[in-house]
Design a protein around this motif. Structure first.
Motif, PDB file in Angstrom:
ATOM      1  N   GLY A 252       9.951 -30.334  64.499  1.00 48.87           N
ATOM      2  CA  GLY A 252       8.959 -30.844  63.805  1.00 48.87           C
ATOM      3  C   GLY A 252       9.016 -32.396  64.276  1.00 48.87           C
ATOM      4  N   GLU A 253       9.915 -32.871  64.600  1.00 46.86           N
ATOM      5  CA  GLU A 253      10.029 -34.344  64.902  1.00 46.86           C
ATOM      6  C   GLU A 253       9.171 -34.500  66.289  1.00 46.86           C
ATOM      7  OE1 GLU A 253      10.605 -38.357  65.364  1.00 46.86           O
ATOM      8  OE2 GLU A 253      10.698 -37.145  63.622  1.00 46.86           O
ATOM      9  N   ILE A 254       9.468 -33.508  67.178  1.00 45.62           N
ATOM     10  CA  ILE A 254       8.984 -33.364  68.510  1.00 45.62           C
ATOM     11  C   ILE A 254       7.369 -33.476  68.419  1.00 45.62           C
ATOM     12  CG2 ILE A 254       8.560 -32.250  70.704  1.00 45.62           C
ATOM     13  CD1 ILE A 254      11.447 -31.638  70.620  1.00 45.62           C
ATOM     14  N   ALA A 255       6.976 -32.312  67.575  1.00 42.99           N
ATOM     15  CA  ALA A 255       5.778 -32.166  67.086  1.00 42.99           C
ATOM     16  C   ALA A 255       5.053 -33.477  66.628  1.00 42.99           C
ATOM     17  CB  ALA A 255       5.307 -31.477  65.944  1.00 42.99           C
ATOM     18  N   PHE A 256       5.384 -34.331  65.735  1.00 37.28           N
ATOM     19  CA  PHE A 256       5.030 -35.361  64.883  1.00 37.28           C
ATOM     20  C   PHE A 256       4.951 -36.621  66.498  1.00 37.28           C
ATOM     21  CE2 PHE A 256       5.686 -39.693  63.566  1.00 37.28           C
ATOM     22  CZ  PHE A 256       4.785 -39.689  62.626  1.00 37.28           C
ATOM     23  N   ARG A 257       5.975 -36.629  67.296  1.00 35.54           N
ATOM     24  CA  ARG A 257       5.915 -37.767  68.268  1.00 35.54           C
ATOM     25  C   ARG A 257       4.932 -37.484  69.415  1.00 35.54           C
ATOM     26  NH1 ARG A 257      12.030 -39.814  70.057  1.00 35.54           N
ATOM     27  NH2 ARG A 257      12.908 -40.110  68.077  1.00 35.54           N
ATOM     28  N   VAL A 258       4.346 -36.226  69.464  1.00 31.99           N
ATOM     29  CA  VAL A 258       3.435 -35.783  70.567  1.00 31.99           C
ATOM     30  C   VAL A 258       1.925 -35.846  69.967  1.00 31.99           C
ATOM     31  CG1 VAL A 258       4.984 -35.052  72.203  1.00 31.99           C
ATOM     32  CG2 VAL A 258       3.770 -33.350  70.612  1.00 31.99           C
ATOM     33  N   GLY A 259       2.033 -35.897  68.683  1.00 33.22           N
ATOM     34  CA  GLY A 259       0.558 -35.909  67.967  1.00 33.22           C
ATOM     35  C   GLY A 259       0.153 -34.795  67.345  1.00 33.22           C
ATOM     36  N   PHE A 260       1.020 -33.851  67.076  1.00 33.26           N
ATOM     37  CA  PHE A 260       0.791 -32.509  66.150  1.00 33.26           C
ATOM     38  C   PHE A 260       1.175 -32.938  64.815  1.00 33.26           C
ATOM     39  CE2 PHE A 260       1.024 -30.932  70.549  1.00 33.26           C
ATOM     40  CZ  PHE A 260      -0.060 -29.782  70.593  1.00 33.26           C
ATOM     41  N   GLU A 261       0.365 -32.093  63.928  1.00 33.54           N
ATOM     42  CA  GLU A 261       0.651 -32.316  62.354  1.00 33.54           C
ATOM     43  C   GLU A 261       1.895 -31.624  61.790  1.00 33.54           C
ATOM     44  OE1 GLU A 261      -2.884 -31.136  60.486  1.00 33.54           O
ATOM     45  OE2 GLU A 261      -4.050 -32.532  61.125  1.00 33.54           O
ATOM     46  N   SER A 262       2.476 -30.740  62.606  1.00 33.10           N
ATOM     47  CA  SER A 262       3.307 -30.007  62.161  1.00 33.10           C
ATOM     48  C   SER A 262       4.105 -29.172  63.407  1.00 33.10           C
ATOM     49  CB  SER A 262       3.303 -28.946  61.158  1.00 33.10           C
ATOM     50  OG  SER A 262       2.357 -27.947  61.549  1.00 33.10           O
ATOM     51  N   GLY A 263       5.369 -28.751  63.271  1.00 34.84           N
ATOM     52  CA  GLY A 263       6.030 -27.695  64.232  1.00 34.84           C
ATOM     53  C   GLY A 263       5.395 -26.630  64.223  1.00 34.84           C
ATOM     54  N   ALA A 264       4.661 -26.102  63.404  1.00 34.94           N
ATOM     55  CA  ALA A 264       3.724 -24.832  63.350  1.00 34.94           C
ATOM     56  C   ALA A 264       2.727 -24.938  64.277  1.00 34.94           C
ATOM     57  CB  ALA A 264       3.341 -24.204  62.022  1.00 34.94           C
ATOM     58  N   ALA A 265       1.962 -26.246  64.329  1.00 32.61           N
ATOM     59  CA  ALA A 265       0.813 -26.561  65.147  1.00 32.61           C
ATOM     60  C   ALA A 265       1.143 -26.720  66.531  1.00 32.61           C
ATOM     61  CB  ALA A 265      -0.024 -27.957  64.647  1.00 32.61           C
ATOM     62  N   LEU A 266       2.381 -27.173  66.811  1.00 34.44           N
ATOM     63  CA  LEU A 266       3.115 -27.229  68.184  1.00 34.44           C
ATOM     64  C   LEU A 266       3.252 -25.803  68.584  1.00 34.44           C
ATOM     65  CD1 LEU A 266       3.918 -28.783  70.512  1.00 34.44           C
ATOM     66  CD2 LEU A 266       6.220 -29.114  69.580  1.00 34.44           C
ATOM     67  N   ALA A 267       3.835 -24.848  67.728  1.00 35.81           N
ATOM     68  CA  ALA A 267       4.441 -23.856  68.331  1.00 35.81           C
ATOM     69  C   ALA A 267       3.033 -22.854  68.601  1.00 35.81           C
ATOM     70  CB  ALA A 267       5.270 -23.032  67.044  1.00 35.81           C
ATOM     71  N   HIS A 268       2.042 -23.067  67.725  1.00 38.85           N
ATOM     72  CA  HIS A 268       0.930 -22.165  68.094  1.00 38.85           C
ATOM     73  C   HIS A 268       0.134 -22.859  69.365  1.00 38.85           C
ATOM     74  CE1 HIS A 268      -2.944 -20.288  67.282  1.00 38.85           C
ATOM     75  NE2 HIS A 268      -3.514 -21.536  67.499  1.00 38.85           N
ATOM     76  N   ALA A 269      -0.003 -24.071  69.706  1.00 39.24           N
ATOM     77  CA  ALA A 269      -0.487 -24.671  70.699  1.00 39.24           C
ATOM     78  C   ALA A 269       0.385 -24.150  72.098  1.00 39.24           C
ATOM     79  CB  ALA A 269      -0.574 -26.078  70.919  1.00 39.24           C
ATOM     80  N   MET A 270       1.656 -24.397  71.931  1.00 39.12           N
ATOM     81  CA  MET A 270       2.411 -23.699  73.288  1.00 39.12           C
ATOM     82  C   MET A 270       2.428 -22.305  73.370  1.00 39.12           C
ATOM     83  SD  MET A 270       6.248 -25.936  73.064  1.00 39.12           S
ATOM     84  CE  MET A 270       6.068 -27.383  74.168  1.00 39.12           C
ATOM     85  N   ARG A 271       2.086 -21.336  72.283  1.00 38.35           N
ATOM     86  CA  ARG A 271       2.190 -19.866  72.557  1.00 38.35           C
ATOM     87  C   ARG A 271       0.749 -19.536  73.276  1.00 38.35           C
ATOM     88  NH1 ARG A 271       4.167 -19.395  67.276  1.00 38.35           N
ATOM     89  NH2 ARG A 271       6.381 -18.695  67.117  1.00 38.35           N
ATOM     90  N   ARG A 272      -0.262 -20.362  73.013  1.00 36.53           N
ATOM     91  CA  ARG A 272      -1.405 -20.210  73.685  1.00 36.53           C
ATOM     92  C   ARG A 272      -1.524 -20.844  75.107  1.00 36.53           C
ATOM     93  NH1 ARG A 272      -6.629 -22.900  70.451  1.00 36.53           N
ATOM     94  NH2 ARG A 272      -7.301 -21.808  72.444  1.00 36.53           N
ATOM     95  N   SER A 273      -0.588 -21.650  75.287  1.00 35.05           N
ATOM     96  CA  SER A 273      -0.602 -22.072  76.574  1.00 35.05           C
ATOM     97  C   SER A 273       0.330 -21.503  77.644  1.00 35.05           C
ATOM     98  CB  SER A 273      -0.241 -23.677  76.650  1.00 35.05           C
ATOM     99  OG  SER A 273       0.037 -24.370  77.970  1.00 35.05           O
ATOM    100  N   ASP A 274       1.651 -21.166  77.110  1.00 40.57           N
ATOM    101  CA  ASP A 274       2.787 -20.642  77.867  1.00 40.57           C
ATOM    102  C   ASP A 274       3.032 -19.163  77.320  1.00 40.57           C
ATOM    103  OD1 ASP A 274       2.958 -23.008  79.005  1.00 40.57           O
ATOM    104  OD2 ASP A 274       4.606 -23.804  77.792  1.00 40.57           O
ATOM    105  N   GLY A 275       2.730 -18.759  76.277  1.00 37.26           N
ATOM    106  CA  GLY A 275       2.941 -17.483  75.612  1.00 37.26           C
ATOM    107  C   GLY A 275       4.493 -17.669  75.392  1.00 37.26           C
ATOM    108  N   ARG A 276       5.055 -18.848  74.908  1.00 38.39           N
ATOM    109  CA  ARG A 276       6.413 -18.919  74.455  1.00 38.39           C
ATOM    110  C   ARG A 276       6.482 -20.013  73.233  1.00 38.39           C
ATOM    111  NH1 ARG A 276       7.371 -19.109  80.122  1.00 38.39           N
ATOM    112  NH2 ARG A 276       8.578 -17.352  80.674  1.00 38.39           N
TER     113      ARG A 276
END
Length: 291
Positions: A252-276
């Motif tokens: 969640g902290e990493i997500a905030f630092r790179v401009g995502f609203e939440s850890g869930a939003a970061l996870a969604h973007a990473m799964r779309r990009s890397d499948g992980r």
């Protein structure tokens, strides 16, 4: 119109004067910059640090485009005019008296090659060393780089490095229209990377860089293969991966630092990009480090 060294040094606005003494002066320029035909009783280096500058002079009145990969040396008493191209720009102008050149010739070694190359206006490739010294000299604020003594030392070092590169570096021609566009793309990439954690509308970019949304969109796609939004997402995900592999910060902290609203939003973007997921990426990077 003659603009003497004393006039340049004495009449420079306080916010534009970087450093000066009896032998050299460094001035910053930005915005809608334009100076009509004139000449100096001193030598001038002009170094763009963002955008491009058009230089017209006695030997090439149709104009020479200077972008961030090149700088120009205009000898004393040579008529010239300068103006910023379309889009945001910054530059540094170094004005140098004959006294400092004669002193350097005595103390640092012969400048005969420098004099030979600068009998007429010369354009030289700008190296990373010049770019770094130039960037440091433009820093403001309360840091050590804002100290007047430090700025004087930096502009002196910049001058010596420019002279060295005139003597040993690559003499270049004018930047082409395509190179002008690519210089703007590089500025956009640098700005987007520095502000990757922010939502930056195209309208804001257009206002900052002084060109239309349509022009930005076309140039950026041609220069990078990505849209502005796609490029910014790639930078965010790249930074997130680096933080996942190099820190123990919560997702969640990493997500905030790179401009995502939440850890869930970061996870969604990473799964779309890397499948992980972020946790999968952290475990994978940890295994790679152990190996």
């Amino acid at each position: 119109m003659l603009r003497s060294f004393e006039q340049l040094r004495a009449t420079a606005r306080a916010d534009l004067l970087i450093a000066a003494d009896d032998e050299h002066a460094a001035l910053a320029g930005s915005g809608h910059y334009a100076t009509p035909w004139h000449w100096h009783d001193c030598l001038m280096f002009i170094l763009p640090s963002q955008g491009t500058v058009e230089l017209k002079h006695e030997d090439q009145r149709e104009g020479t485009w200077l972008s961030q990969d090149r700088f120009a040396v205009v000898p004393s008493n040579r008529a010239h005019e300068t103006r910023a191209a379309i889009g945001a720009h910054r530059h540094v102008a170094l004005y140098v008296t004959g006294a400092i050149l004669r002193r350097l010739d005595r103390e640092a070694g012969s400048l005969s090659e420098f004099y030979r190359r600068t009998r007429t206006t010369t354009v030289v490739r700008r190296t990373a060393t010049v770019r770094a010294l130039q960037a440091l000299s433009l820093r403001n604020g309360r840091s050590a780089y804002g100290n007047s003594g430090v700025k004087h030392s930096l502009t002196s070092a910049l001058l010596v490095q420019c002279i060295a590169e005139v003597m040993a570096g690559e003499v270049m021609g004018s930047a082409t229209h395509g190179e002008h566009g690519m210089a703007l793309v590089e500025d956009l990439k640098e700005y987007l990377t520095q502000h990757a954690d922010e939502q930056i509308p195209l309208d804001a970019l257009a206002e900052r860089f002084g060109i239309s949304r349509r022009h930005i969109t076309r140039l950026f796609r041609e220069g990078t293969g990505f849209s502005v939004g796609e490029f910014q997402m790639r930078i965010r995900l790249q930074t997130a991966r680096e933080l996942l592999g190099g820190t123990d910060l919560p997702v969640g902290e990493i997500a905030f630092r790179v401009g995502f609203e939440s850890g869930a939003a970061l996870a969604h973007a990473m799964r779309r990009s890397d499948g992980r997921s972020p946790s999968d990426i952290r475990k994978l990077l940890a295994r790679q480090i152990k190996i």
